[in-house]
Motif scaffolding. Structure first.
Motif, PDB file in Angstrom:
ATOM      1  N   SER A  46       0.146  -1.564  -0.777  1.00  0.00           N
ATOM      2  CA  SER A  46       0.338  -0.031   0.154  1.00  0.00           C
ATOM      3  C   SER A  46       1.003   1.306   0.230  1.00  0.00           C
ATOM      4  O   SER A  46       0.613   2.564  -0.256  1.00  0.00           O
ATOM      5  CB  SER A  46      -0.920   0.139   1.119  1.00  0.00           C
ATOM      6  N   LYS A  47       2.261   1.370   0.551  1.00  0.00           N
ATOM      7  CA  LYS A  47       3.494   1.950   0.558  1.00  0.00           C
ATOM      8  C   LYS A  47       4.200   2.056   0.240  1.00  0.00           C
ATOM      9  O   LYS A  47       4.584   0.883   0.529  1.00  0.00           O
ATOM     10  CB  LYS A  47       2.835   3.416   2.702  1.00  0.00           C
ATOM     11  N   TRP A  48       5.080   2.570   0.411  1.00  0.00           N
ATOM     12  CA  TRP A  48       6.546   2.526   0.206  1.00  0.00           C
ATOM     13  C   TRP A  48       7.659   3.842   0.443  1.00  0.00           C
ATOM     14  O   TRP A  48       7.127   4.842  -0.238  1.00  0.00           O
ATOM     15  CB  TRP A  48       6.714   2.355  -1.610  1.00  0.00           C
ATOM     16  N   GLY A  49       8.860   3.322   1.188  1.00  0.00           N
ATOM     17  CA  GLY A  49       9.363   3.987   1.194  1.00  0.00           C
ATOM     18  C   GLY A  49      10.910   4.297   1.062  1.00  0.00           C
ATOM     19  O   GLY A  49      11.206   2.401   1.768  1.00  0.00           O
ATOM     20  N   MET A  50      11.669   4.356   0.323  1.00  0.00           N
ATOM     21  CA  MET A  50      13.390   3.678  -0.264  1.00  0.00           C
ATOM     22  C   MET A  50      13.810   3.354   1.762  1.00  0.00           C
ATOM     23  O   MET A  50      15.030   2.322   1.229  1.00  0.00           O
ATOM     24  CB  MET A  50      13.392   4.552  -1.162  1.00  0.00           C
TER      25      MET A  50
END
Length: 640
Positions: A204-208
């Motif tokens: 649902s969400k993505w952070g590097m």
């Protein structure tokens, strides 16, 4: 005409005051709701899952499968999902840390054991969780300059993305071609998302990168020394994720208090278009700080939603006071900070981890050998190490701290804690390499253990943070054991020690308390950590996904008596009030809902009611509600 010099804000507050006086209520806090004026939509609340092992005090990545839901018996896995996690929307998944299995080339994340992703998928299905928020603590080792998840310490210049390492021009594959590297790196992030999708897990969400300011030798990390490096890598990777699935929310950058790594790039359209939300860390801070974070983000950055995705207490454990702070942190994030979501860090932590109390919503008792409750009458010289066989009798009345020893080939570990009183400290020192601790006085006392003898040093220490130095004395390639310490306080009945940040240590009195709790449990089962769960769980159970926050006005703002209001998807309103003022506190709330009917539920740090729904209160009717809250309590009032 308004007379020059009289502010509109003053006139507004005067009108509120007059309106409340007309209701003829003597209240501490007067509030007006504006139910037709909406602020942001709150998507839902998130949690993190320790789906792989980490050492006590966040020190090291053990090979043992000490993880949830894996380390629970089948019935407890299902109970965890359906009883605790039902109502959460997001599961934060720590790439490179709690999901850290690898392919042969160490390019892509894989399950570390065959069932790992299926266990997570089943947990989420049972709980009704929508999807994961995938965020890397470290990319796979292939993409790192040190070819490792973990660095060697805070000054390790190779614990960075490979293209930003010191010798990238000599790289045998890329030969200094940063663009080619970043293209491949970006594609690898998509491959990881595809791996999750193939396992039936929605992203649902993505952070590097989690906390791109962090560099340590304890757990997975990847530091970005320059904002320009972070922006360059983020833009490439986020673009690849966006192209693969436009529905995944992209966020940056989990810096402390303000997204300072991504901020310099937000004036560039190609960067800003790939940032759907700002994400910060404000771990364990007082709830009042949300006002400052919100103001700075709104004043200095283009308008985007912002939220925090890791709340816990790094030093010390859960307490009633912290319980109310967590409640008001959630309330202020939604009402003042206009956040669309909020995250607690860990659903469950193991009893044996020193950080467990401040981090978890519950504790689990492991099925693995070596995690059974111990003979609490014994003193370990270091964790899982030698047993003390003889010591001065007066030491038995003192608090005792010991550290972790991962290897005798490394210096005895440094650790820290926080004490609430001045103490006389007695430190046990392994006589290796003629080591003498600076600032300590040698005594004639000695402590015997199963495989050696320690000399005792002493000193006075003031309240606050104290540090136990590392033992770097050695003979050949063998270093001395970590120091252990006995503490004699002025008043042992009220004395308290809180574990320091990422400290690989154990506090004897608190370990015994947890061991006694664990002794009552069967292996593979879990219990609630009440002071944390009561706070977070109350919102999970009373706040459905996609609620709309309602505008309100407070006549007298009180940082210790907070109010929060929202409209549920069914069109009915909920009002939340809380009190940590140190005394009873009365709210008078003009709901602007004529002939309203309201059901109330009260919580305290010690009481959450059946199924975490709170203790039922007497129903209320009418447009104006008056609530009298005891200190350290909070209530939900739901329109019927």
């Amino acid at each position: 005409m308004v007379k020059k010099g009289i502010g509109l804000g003053f006139i507004f507050l005067l009108l509120i005051s007059c309106k409340m006086q007309q209701e003829n209520f003597a209240s501490d806090g007067n509030i007006i709701l504006y139910p037709e004026k909406y602020k942001q939509t709150v998507w839902g609340i998130g949690f993190e899952i320790q789906s792989d092992a980490i050492g006590s005090g966040n020190n090291g990545l053990p090979d043992e499968l000490h993880a949830v839901p894996h380390d629970l018996i089948p019935s407890e896995r299902e109970r965890l999902a359906k009883e605790m996690l039902s109502g959460f929307r997001y599961c934060r998944l720590a790439g490179g840390l709690y999901w850290r299995g690898l392919d042969k080339e160490q390019k892509y994340l894989q399950p570390r054991w065959p069932e790992q992703l299926e266990e997570i998928r089943q947990m989420m299905e049972w709980a009704g969780v929508e999807g994961v928020s995938l965020e890397y603590w470290s990319p796979a080792p292939y993409w790192k300059a040190n070819n490792s998840y973990v660095g060697t310490g805070e000054n390790d210049r190779t614990n960075v993305l490979r293209c930003f390492g010191p010798d990238f021009k000599k790289d045998p594959v890329y030969h200094g071609d940063t663009l080619a590297f970043l293209n491949d790196f970006a594609e690898a992030t998509v491959r990881d998302i595809q791996t999750l999708k193939a396992a039936g897990i929605k992203t649902s969400k993505w952070g590097m990168q989690n906390e791109p300011f962090t560099n340590n030798g304890s757990y997975s990390a990847c530091k970005y020394y320059k904002s320009e490096n972070y922006i360059r890598a983020y833009t490439k990777a986020a673009k690849a994720v966006r192209d693969y699935d436009p529905n995944i929310l992209l966020f940056a950058d989990t810096e402390w208090g303000f997204p300072k790594k991504i901020a310099p790039g937000m004036n560039q359209k190609e960067v800003a278009d790939l940032v759907d939300a700002y994400c910060i860390h404000c771990i364990g801070v007082d709830s009042e700080k949300i006002k400052d974070y919100h103001k700075k983000i709104r004043n200095e950055l283009p308008l985007k939603p912002w939220f925090q995705n890791e709340y816990e207490y790094l030093q010390g454990g859960a307490t009633p006071k912290r319980c109310l702070n967590t409640v008001q942190h959630i309330m202020n994030c939604f009402q003042i900070g206009e956040n669309p979501t909020w995250y607690w860090i860990h659903a469950l932590k193991p009893f044996k981890n020193s950080e467990a109390s401040g981090y978890s919503l519950g504790f689990w008792k492991s099925l693995l050998p070596g995690h059974e409750p111990k003979d609490i009458g014994k003193y370990e010289r270091w964790m899982k190490g030698d047993i003390i066989t003889e010591m001065p009798e007066e030491f038995k009345e003192m608090e005792y701290l010991n550290g972790m020893r991962k290897s005798e080939k490394k210096p005895g570990v440094y650790y820290s804690c926080v004490i609430n009183q001045p103490v006389t400290a007695y430190m046990l020192v392994d006589q290796v390499g003629n080591y003498v601790p600076e600032g300590w006085t040698k005594t004639d006392l000695k402590v015997l253990r199963s495989k050696g003898t320690d000399v005792v040093y002493t000193r006075k220490m003031e309240k606050g943070k104290i540090s136990i130095p590392k033992h770097d004395g050695r003979e050949g390639d063998v270093y001395g054991a970590p120091h252990a310490i006995f503490l004699q306080a002025e008043n042992m009945e009220t004395f308290d020690v809180a574990v320091g940040i990422n400290s690989p240590m154990k506090i004897r009195s608190k370990a015994i308390k947890l061991e006694l709790e664990a002794a009552k449990m069967k292996p593979g089962t879990w219990i609630y950590n009440d002071f944390n769960w009561n706070a977070v769980g109350s919102f999970v159970k009373h706040m459905p996904w996609d609620c709309k926050v309602i505008e309100l006005a407070e006549e007298n703002y009180n940082k210790d008596a907070r109010v929060f209001a929202f409209e549920r998807p069914n069109g009915k309103r909920t009002i939340v009030v809380s009190n940590r003022s140190g005394k009873d506190y009365t709210f008078s709330i003009d709901t602007n809902v004529k002939s309203g009917k309201w059901k109330g539920y009260r919580y305290t740090p010690w009481e959450r009611g059946e199924n975490t729904m709170g203790k039922k209160l007497k129903n209320k009717k009418g447009k104006v509600l008056k609530m009298a809250l005891p200190n350290l309590s909070w209530e939900f009032w739901e329109e019927q």
